[in-house]
Design a protein around this motif. Structure first.
Motif, PDB file in Angstrom:
ATOM      1  N   GLY A  93      72.560  22.039 -18.682  1.00  0.00           N
ATOM      2  CA  GLY A  93      73.309  22.637 -17.871  1.00  0.00           C
ATOM      3  C   GLY A  93      72.419  23.630 -16.792  1.00  0.00           C
ATOM      4  N   LEU A  94      71.559  24.192 -17.363  1.00  0.00           N
ATOM      5  CA  LEU A  94      70.797  25.072 -16.429  1.00  0.00           C
ATOM      6  C   LEU A  94      70.182  24.233 -15.103  1.00  0.00           C
ATOM      7  CD1 LEU A  94      69.129  27.823 -15.546  1.00  0.00           C
ATOM      8  CD2 LEU A  94      67.455  27.060 -17.085  1.00  0.00           C
ATOM      9  N   LEU A  95      69.588  23.086 -15.607  1.00  0.00           N
ATOM     10  CA  LEU A  95      68.896  22.240 -14.432  1.00  0.00           C
ATOM     11  C   LEU A  95      70.001  21.655 -13.445  1.00  0.00           C
ATOM     12  CD1 LEU A  95      66.135  19.963 -16.236  1.00  0.00           C
ATOM     13  CD2 LEU A  95      66.142  21.747 -14.356  1.00  0.00           C
ATOM     14  N   ALA A  96      71.207  21.210 -14.127  1.00  0.00           N
ATOM     15  CA  ALA A  96      72.152  21.022 -13.205  1.00  0.00           C
ATOM     16  C   ALA A  96      72.531  21.988 -12.033  1.00  0.00           C
ATOM     17  CB  ALA A  96      73.425  20.734 -13.985  1.00  0.00           C
ATOM     18  N   LEU A  97      72.650  23.491 -12.559  1.00  0.00           N
ATOM     19  CA  LEU A  97      72.824  24.551 -11.505  1.00  0.00           C
ATOM     20  C   LEU A  97      71.868  24.405 -10.449  1.00  0.00           C
ATOM     21  CD1 LEU A  97      74.329  27.346 -13.736  1.00  0.00           C
ATOM     22  CD2 LEU A  97      75.499  25.826 -12.178  1.00  0.00           C
ATOM     23  N   THR A  98      70.544  24.571 -11.254  1.00  0.00           N
ATOM     24  CA  THR A  98      69.279  24.946 -10.151  1.00  0.00           C
ATOM     25  C   THR A  98      69.054  23.751  -9.165  1.00  0.00           C
ATOM     26  OG1 THR A  98      67.764  24.164 -11.566  1.00  0.00           O
ATOM     27  CG2 THR A  98      68.305  26.453 -11.758  1.00  0.00           C
ATOM     28  N   LEU A  99      69.091  22.483  -9.673  1.00  0.00           N
ATOM     29  CA  LEU A  99      69.155  21.249  -8.680  1.00  0.00           C
ATOM     30  C   LEU A  99      70.226  21.349  -7.727  1.00  0.00           C
ATOM     31  CD1 LEU A  99      68.074  18.525 -11.419  1.00  0.00           C
ATOM     32  CD2 LEU A  99      66.702  19.523  -9.614  1.00  0.00           C
ATOM     33  N   LEU A 100      71.450  21.712  -8.000  1.00  0.00           N
ATOM     34  CA  LEU A 100      72.086  21.582  -7.067  1.00  0.00           C
ATOM     35  C   LEU A 100      71.821  22.695  -5.924  1.00  0.00           C
ATOM     36  CD1 LEU A 100      74.922  20.503  -6.148  1.00  0.00           C
ATOM     37  CD2 LEU A 100      76.053  22.289  -7.290  1.00  0.00           C
ATOM     38  N   ALA A 101      71.636  23.892  -6.602  1.00  0.00           N
ATOM     39  CA  ALA A 101      71.270  25.032  -5.643  1.00  0.00           C
ATOM     40  C   ALA A 101      70.045  24.453  -4.663  1.00  0.00           C
ATOM     41  CB  ALA A 101      70.744  26.187  -6.331  1.00  0.00           C
ATOM     42  N   GLY A 102      69.206  23.835  -5.200  1.00  0.00           N
ATOM     43  CA  GLY A 102      68.105  23.496  -4.298  1.00  0.00           C
ATOM     44  C   GLY A 102      68.416  22.518  -3.323  1.00  0.00           C
ATOM     45  N   GLY A 103      69.421  21.481  -3.894  1.00  0.00           N
ATOM     46  CA  GLY A 103      69.676  20.473  -2.727  1.00  0.00           C
ATOM     47  C   GLY A 103      70.681  21.108  -1.773  1.00  0.00           C
ATOM     48  N   LEU A 104      71.659  22.021  -2.216  1.00  0.00           N
ATOM     49  CA  LEU A 104      72.445  22.513  -1.205  1.00  0.00           C
ATOM     50  C   LEU A 104      71.752  23.745  -0.114  1.00  0.00           C
ATOM     51  CD1 LEU A 104      75.646  23.511  -2.944  1.00  0.00           C
ATOM     52  CD2 LEU A 104      75.399  21.651  -1.629  1.00  0.00           C
ATOM     53  N   ALA A 105      70.705  24.322  -0.768  1.00  0.00           N
ATOM     54  CA  ALA A 105      69.960  24.848   0.169  1.00  0.00           C
ATOM     55  C   ALA A 105      69.381  24.102   1.287  1.00  0.00           C
ATOM     56  CB  ALA A 105      68.634  25.783  -0.577  1.00  0.00           C
ATOM     57  N   VAL A 106      68.662  23.070   0.942  1.00  0.00           N
ATOM     58  CA  VAL A 106      68.122  22.228   1.978  1.00  0.00           C
ATOM     59  C   VAL A 106      69.267  21.662   3.060  1.00  0.00           C
ATOM     60  CG1 VAL A 106      66.875  19.860   2.273  1.00  0.00           C
ATOM     61  CG2 VAL A 106      66.318  21.190   0.523  1.00  0.00           C
ATOM     62  N   LEU A 107      70.369  21.439   2.313  1.00  0.00           N
ATOM     63  CA  LEU A 107      71.392  20.912   3.151  1.00  0.00           C
ATOM     64  C   LEU A 107      72.026  21.731   4.154  1.00  0.00           C
ATOM     65  CD1 LEU A 107      72.899  18.072   3.251  1.00  0.00           C
ATOM     66  CD2 LEU A 107      74.588  19.100   2.002  1.00  0.00           C
ATOM     67  N   VAL A 108      72.032  23.146   3.714  1.00  0.00           N
ATOM     68  CA  VAL A 108      72.449  24.271   4.481  1.00  0.00           C
ATOM     69  C   VAL A 108      71.410  24.624   5.621  1.00  0.00           C
ATOM     70  CG1 VAL A 108      73.004  26.595   4.699  1.00  0.00           C
ATOM     71  CG2 VAL A 108      74.162  25.135   3.098  1.00  0.00           C
ATOM     72  N   LEU A 109      70.295  24.870   5.094  1.00  0.00           N
ATOM     73  CA  LEU A 109      69.066  25.167   6.022  1.00  0.00           C
ATOM     74  C   LEU A 109      68.672  24.092   7.288  1.00  0.00           C
ATOM     75  CD1 LEU A 109      66.678  26.702   3.628  1.00  0.00           C
ATOM     76  CD2 LEU A 109      67.881  27.839   5.436  1.00  0.00           C
ATOM     77  N   ASP A 110      69.326  22.832   7.049  1.00  0.00           N
ATOM     78  CA  ASP A 110      69.027  21.746   8.009  1.00  0.00           C
ATOM     79  C   ASP A 110      70.200  21.627   9.095  1.00  0.00           C
ATOM     80  OD1 ASP A 110      67.699  19.401   9.160  1.00  0.00           O
ATOM     81  OD2 ASP A 110      69.767  18.660   8.748  1.00  0.00           O
ATOM     82  N   LEU A 111      71.252  22.592   8.865  1.00  0.00           N
ATOM     83  CA  LEU A 111      72.310  22.403   9.652  1.00  0.00           C
ATOM     84  C   LEU A 111      72.006  23.118  11.188  1.00  0.00           C
ATOM     85  CD1 LEU A 111      75.304  24.352   7.606  1.00  0.00           C
ATOM     86  CD2 LEU A 111      75.196  21.714   8.339  1.00  0.00           C
ATOM     87  N   GLY A 112      72.733  22.740  12.002  1.00  0.00           N
ATOM     88  CA  GLY A 112      72.200  23.133  13.454  1.00  0.00           C
ATOM     89  C   GLY A 112      72.661  24.586  13.418  1.00  0.00           C
ATOM     90  N   ARG A 113      73.514  25.263  12.805  1.00  0.00           N
ATOM     91  CA  ARG A 113      73.922  26.454  12.906  1.00  0.00           C
ATOM     92  C   ARG A 113      74.030  27.087  11.577  1.00  0.00           C
ATOM     93  NH1 ARG A 113      75.557  29.030  17.813  1.00  0.00           N
ATOM     94  NH2 ARG A 113      75.289  30.718  16.217  1.00  0.00           N
ATOM     95  N   PRO A 114      72.917  27.138  10.572  1.00  0.00           N
ATOM     96  CA  PRO A 114      72.898  27.500   9.157  1.00  0.00           C
ATOM     97  C   PRO A 114      73.438  28.834   9.065  1.00  0.00           C
ATOM     98  CG  PRO A 114      70.758  27.435  10.053  1.00  0.00           C
ATOM     99  CD  PRO A 114      71.585  26.846  11.267  1.00  0.00           C
ATOM    100  N   ASP A 115      73.496  29.725  10.268  1.00  0.00           N
ATOM    101  CA  ASP A 115      74.071  31.051  10.311  1.00  0.00           C
ATOM    102  C   ASP A 115      75.609  30.983  10.146  1.00  0.00           C
ATOM    103  OD1 ASP A 115      73.667  29.894  12.607  1.00  0.00           O
ATOM    104  OD2 ASP A 115      74.580  31.622  13.762  1.00  0.00           O
ATOM    105  N   ARG A 116      76.097  30.123  10.335  1.00  0.00           N
ATOM    106  CA  ARG A 116      77.547  30.035  10.199  1.00  0.00           C
ATOM    107  C   ARG A 116      78.278  29.193   8.977  1.00  0.00           C
ATOM    108  NH1 ARG A 116      79.000  27.356  16.010  1.00  0.00           N
ATOM    109  NH2 ARG A 116      78.383  29.122  17.337  1.00  0.00           N
ATOM    110  N   LEU A 117      77.448  29.537   7.863  1.00  0.00           N
ATOM    111  CA  LEU A 117      77.820  28.940   6.523  1.00  0.00           C
ATOM    112  C   LEU A 117      79.084  29.479   6.326  1.00  0.00           C
ATOM    113  CD1 LEU A 117      76.938  27.556   4.302  1.00  0.00           C
ATOM    114  CD2 LEU A 117      75.759  29.739   3.191  1.00  0.00           C
TER     115      LEU A 117
END
Ligand code: SF4
Ligand code: SF4
Lengths: 403, 161, 241
Positions: A93-117
Motif C-alpha cells: 500500500g505504501l509503495l502504491a501511494l508514493t509511486l503515484l505521488a512521484g508520477g503525478l509530481a512529474v506530470l504536474v511539473l511538466d505542465l506548461g502552467r504548473p502554477d495552475r494546478l
C-alpha cells in the motif's frame, strides 16, 4: 500464521541516511530541472510542437502504472485471501501511494502552467478522460490511505478486507483510465485500439511487482531482517508470470494492428524501420524488459537474490523503454492529412517522422520522480511500522518444513 | 506642546494601525500624497473610472474576471469592464505600460504582494504602441476594434484620487 | 458620464464599420455585425471553403495571420507556433501535386475539446473552436488529440501581443478564425489577404444561413473535409483536394 509483527526501520545508521540523502538529492535535482524548464519555457527541452509529450511523460506514466501495480501484493492477500501475502500488504500500500505521488509530481511539473494546478482541480470537463483520471488519482490516494489505516489499526482490521476489495477495483479502473488516455486518441494510428487498456493493466502488474521486489529485498536486507525462500520464491515466480503476460499482450497488440491495413505504416515503423524506436522496442522492451528477466526468473539463476533484483531492474528499464516506444514513437510517426496522399512539403513537419532527443532536464525531472517516490517510502518506513519484522520461512508459512 | 506632540503621535499611530489593517486599499491614499512608500496610483485619461474608486479598489478583479468569461466564451465585447479599457486609461504615457516600478497595476500589486497573471498573455500597453489614441471621427479604416479603442476619450491627465 | 458616452460611440462606430465601411474587402457580406453586448449564438456557424484550384504557390494567408495575430517565432522551427501553414500534397497514385493551407478546421465534434481536462478548449456557440488561455494548464492533451496538428504550444515568453490576441508561455494556441474580427462583422485576416491578392481561394461565411455566399459556393460544386474518415464535420472544407 497468527499475527505478523511489524517494526519501523531503525533509521539511525549511516547507511540509512546515505540512502535518504541520495534519494533526496535526486528528488531535488528533479525539482531544479522542472524550475529550469518552467523558467525558460519548454523550448529548452527536446519536446516540440511535434513531440508534445516527452521523457517526463514516459516516467510519469510509468510510475502511475507501476503505482497501481504495486498495490497488487496487498490485493492478493485481502481480495484473494492468500495469507502468505498478508505481511507484505503494508509495504504494498505504501509503495502504491508514493509511486503515484512521484508520477503525478512529474506530470504536474511538466505542465506548461504548473502554477495552475488549482485550475485542474476546480474546472472539470467530464467528457475528458484526463479529468476522470484526476479524480481517479485523488480517489486512489484516499482509498489506499484508508485501506492502510485499516490494516495498521488493530480495531479496524475487520474492515480491511472490504477496503482492500474496493481499492482493488479502484486500481483496475485507474489503470484502465491511464491506458485510455492513449486509447482515446482517434487520430493517431498507434493508440486508437481497445487492447490499450487491458495491456496497461498487465503492464502495471509487472512494473509494480518489480519495484516492490527491489524495495522489499533491499529494505529487509539493509535492516537485517530475514526474507525466507518461500516468500521470495512466490514473488519471483509471480513476477515471471506477469512479465510473460506483458509479452503476450504486446504480441496481441501488434498482431491486431497488423491485421488492420491502415496501421501497417505505424507497425512497420515500430517493428522494422523506425531507427531508435525499433531498437528501443526489440532491445529495450522485448529483450531487456522481457526475455532476459524471464530467463533469470524461471531458471536456476532465479535462486540468486542478486540476479532476481537485477531481473526486476531490467523489467523497470524495459517498462520505461515500452513507454518510450508507445508515447514518443507513437507521436513521431506522422499523421496523414488526406488518405491516399503524401505530404511532400510543409513548414510544420507534416508527413515527416518527427525528431526527438531527450534533453537533460527532462531526464533529470523523470528520474526525480522515482527519487521522490522512494525517498517518501524510505522515510515512511522509518516513522511507521510498514515492514514486517521477519519474513522467514517459519514465520511466513506455519506448514513449512525445511526440506 | 507636549500634549500636541502626543496627539500627533497618537493620530499617527491610529493611522498606521488602520493603514496596516487595510494596507492594499488604504495604501492608495497614502501614495497619492506623494509618499515614497506605497504604490503609484495614477490615471492619465478621463476624469472618472467606470465605477467609484472605492468599488474598483475592492472589486476590480471580480469585474475583470466576469468580463473575461463573457468575452472569451460568449463573444460579448462590451468595453466598460474590459482589461483593454483599464490599460488604455491607466498606462503610463512615458513607459506606455501599466507595468514597471511605477506602473498602475504593478506598483500596487507589488505592494500588496498579490501576483498578477494577466500580463503573461495580455499586452500591458494600449493598443496603438506609443501613439496617443485618435478621435473616432478620424479613424479612416473604420475597423471596429480600432474604432472602439480610439473612441473619444477625455484627454485631461489627472492624478487620482 | 464620460464612460457611457464613450461606450455609445464605440458601439455606434462599430455598427457603422460593420455595415458601411471597408467595402470591397469582403468576399461575402456578413448579414450584420453583432453589437458588443450580444452573445454569439447557435443561429450561426462560421465556416471556410478553400478552393485548392485557386490556391497559388504563395503564403499571403500565413503572413496575414501572423501579422494580424502576432505569433512571431524565434527561428526555431520545431517549437515556433504555426496557426496556419502551407502544405504540399502529392497523390500516391498519380503523382499530382497540390498546395493548400492547413489551419484549425473548427470541427463540429472537436477531439481537442473532448479531451481537454479543464474545459479550456471549447467550442463557441457559433462553432468557433478556441482555447481559453485563462484556464489552460498546458498539458498538451489537445495537441495529442488534434488530427490536423493545428495547435501550437507556446514554448517561450511572448512580447508585444495584440490586445485582441493574447498569447503566453505555457499555454496552447491555434487559429481563432479571427474571432475578434468576426465579432466585429469582418472576415478573417487570411481570407481578406487571399481575396485582396486576387487569388480568391477562400470563402468565409455562415454555414447555417442558406443564402450565405459560402453555402452557395458549397452547393455549386464538390468539397471535402481533410481526413473525411474521421467524421468530424469540420467547419473548414476544401475543394479540389
Ligand atoms: S482542427 Fe484540431 S484544434 Fe481545430 S477543432 Fe479540430 S481538433 Fe480542435
Ligand atoms: S493544453 Fe490547455 S487547452 Fe489543451 S488540453 Fe491541456 S488544458 Fe486543454
Amino acid at each position: 500464521m497468527a499475527h505478523a509483527h511489524y517494526r519501523n526501520l531503525e533509521g539511525r545508521s549511516l547507511g540509512f541516511y546515505a540512502v535518504l540523502g541520495l534519494l533526496g538529492a535526486i528528488t531535488f535535482a528533479g525539482l531544479g530541472a522542472a524550475l529550469y524548464m518552467e523558467h525558460h519555457g519548454h523550448w529548452v527541452t527536446g519536446m516540440s510542437n511535434q513531440i508534445v509529450w516527452g521523457t517526463p511523460h514516459v516516467f510519469a506514466v510509468f510510475l502511475i502504472v507501476a503505482a497501481s501495480g504495486a498495490l497488487n501484493v496487498a490485493s492478493i492477500a485481502s481480495v484473494f485471501g492468500r495469507q502468505l501475502y498478508k505481511p507484505l500488504s503494508r509495504l504494498s500500500g505504501l509503495l502504491a501511494l508514493t509511486l503515484l505521488a512521484g508520477g503525478l509530481a512529474v506530470l504536474v511539473l511538466d505542465l506548461g502552467r504548473p502554477d495552475r494546478l488549482i485550475v485542474a482541480m476546480t474546472y472539470y470537463n467530464f467528457k475528458s478522460i484526463f479529468a476522470w483520471n484526476i479524480l481517479l488519482y485523488t480517489g486512489f490516494f484516499a482509498i489506499v490511505a484508508v485501506y492502510l489505516w485499516m490494516m495498521m489499526e488493530r480495531r479496524m482490521n475487520d474492515y480491511s478486507k472490504p477496503a482492500g476489495m474496493f481499492a482493488f477495483l479502484w486500481r483496475l479502473t485507474l489503470t484502465t483510465g491511464t491506458g485510455s488516455i492513449f486509447g482515446f486518441l482517434v487520430a493517431r494510428d498507434a493508440y486508437d485500439t481497445a487492447v490499450m487498456a487491458p495491456m496497461f493493466i498487465v503492464m502495471s502488474f509487472a512494473y509494480g511487482l518489480a519495484i516492490y521486489l527491489v524495495v522489499l529485498i533491499a529494505s529487509m536486507r539493509w535492516s537485517g531482517r530475514e526474507l525466507g525462500d518461500v516468500v521470495f520464491g512466490r514473488l519471483r515466480n509471480l513476477l515471471g508470470v506477469f512479465v510473460a503476460a506483458v509479452l503476450y499482450f504486446v504480441t496481441v497488440y501488434h498482431l491486431t494492428n497488423l491485421y488492420i491495413t491502415q496501421r501497417h505504416g505505424i507497425e512497420g515503423f515500430i517493428l522494422l524501420n523506425g531507427g531508435a524506436y525499433t531498437k528501443m522496442f526489440w532491445l529495450g522492451q522485448v529483450l531487456i524488459g522481457g526475455a532476459v528477466p524471464l530467463v533469470i526468473l524461471f531458471s536456476r539463476l532465479g535462486q540468486s537474490r542478486a540476479l532476481v533484483v537485477l531481473a526486476s531492474m531490467l523489467v523497470v528499464l524495459g517498462g520505461l523503454a515500452q513507454m518510450y516506444v508507445t508515447i514518443i514513437g507513437g507521436q513521431a510517426y506522422p499523421m496523414p492529412l488526406m488518405p491516399g496522399k503524401e505530404v511532400v512539403a510543409s513548414s510544420f513537419f507534416d508527413g515527416m517522422v518527427a525528431s526527438y532527443s531527450p534533453s537533460l532536464p527532462e531526464v533529470v525531472l523523470g528520474v526525480g520522480g522515482i527519487g521522490l517516490a522512494l525517498v517518501m517510502a524510505t522515510f515512511a518506513m522509518k516513522v511507521l511500522p510498514f515492514l514486517p519484522q521477519s519474513l522467514s520461512d517459519a514465520d511466513a508459512d506455519p506448514h513449512y518444513k525445511a526440506a | 506642546m507636549q500634549k500636541i506632540r502626543l496627539m500627533v503621535f497618537g493620530a499617527l499611530a491610529v493611522a498606521a494601525a488602520g493603514w496596516l489593517a487595510a494596507a492594499p486599499v488604504l495604501a492608495a491614499e497614502t501614495a497619492s500624497a506623494k509618499s515614497a512608500i506605497g504604490p503609484v496610483i495614477k490615471t492619465y485619461k478621463g476624469d472618472k473610472c467606470v465605477e467609484p474608486t472605492e468599488e474598483m479598489r475592492r472589486n476590480h478583479m471580480k469585474k475583470i474576471l466576469h468580463q473575461r468569461d463573457e468575452t472569451m466564451h460568449k463573444g460579448i465585447r462590451t468595453r466598460k469592464y474590459s482589461l483593454k479599457n483599464c490599460i488604455d486609461c491607466h498606462a503610463d504615457p512615458k513607459t506606455n505600460s501599466v507595468l514597471g516600478e511605477n506602473g498602475f497595476c504593478e506598483s500596487c500589486h507589488e505592494y500588496a504582494a498579490v501576483s498578477i497573471d494577466c500580463f503573461t498573455c495580455h499586452s500591458s500597453s494600449p493598443e496603438k504602441n506609443g501613439q496617443p489614441p485618435k478621435a473616432a471621427s478620424t479613424d479612416p479604416a473604420g475597423l471596429m476594434e480600432k474604432t472602439i479603442s480610439s473612441a473619444v476619450m477625455g484627454t485631461t491627465n489627472g492624478n487620482q484620487p | 458620464m464620460s464612460l457611457s458616452r464613450r461606450e455609445f460611440i464605440g458601439i455606434g462606430g462599430g455598427a457603422i464599420a460593420g455595415i458601411t465601411l471597408a467595402p470591397g474587402l469582403r468576399l461575402v457580406e456578413l448579414a450584420r455585425a453583432r453589437s458588443p453586448e450580444e452573445a454569439a449564438t447557435q443561429m450561426q456557424r462560421w465556416g471556410l471553403l478553400i478552393d485548392i484550384g485557386r490556391c497559388q504557390d504563395c503564403d499571403v494567408c500565413v503572413t496575414a495571420c501572423r501579422t494580424e495575430n502576432g505569433w512571431y517565432g524565434h527561428n526555431r522551427p520545431a517549437t515556433d507556433p504555426q496557426w496556419i501553414r502551407k502544405v504540399t500534397l502529392k497523390d500516391n497514385q498519380t503523382g499530382y501535386v497540390e498546395s493548400l493551407p492547413v489551419l484549425c478546421q473548427h470541427c463540429e465534434e472537436p477531439p481537442c475539446v473532448d479531451v481537454c481536462p479543464t474545459g479550456a478548449s471549447f467550442k463557441r456557440a457559433d462553432g468557433i473552436v478556441l482555447v481559453d488561455k485563462h484556464i489552460c494548464i498546458g498539458c498538451r492533451y489537445c495537441m495529442m488529440a488534434c488530427p490536423y496538428k493545428a495547435r501550437s504550444f507556446v514554448h517561450e515568453d511572448t512580447i508585444n501581443q495584440k490586445s485582441y490576441a493574447p498569447r503566453g508561455k505555457g499555454t496552447v494556441e491555434s487559429c481563432t478564425l479571427c474571432v475578434h474580427r468576426v465579432d466585429a462583422g469582418k472576415i478573417p485576416a487570411c481570407v481578406e489577404a487571399c481575396t485582396k491578392d486576387g487569388n480568391q481561394a477562400m470563402v468565409f461565411g455562415d454555414l447555417k444561413d442558406p443564402n450565405s455566399g459560402i453555402n452557395k459556393h458549397l452547393a455549386a460544386g464538390p468539397s471535402t473535409p481533410l481526413r473525411p474518415d474521421l467524421n468530424l464535420n469540420t467547419g473548414v472544407r476544401y475543394r479540389g483536394v
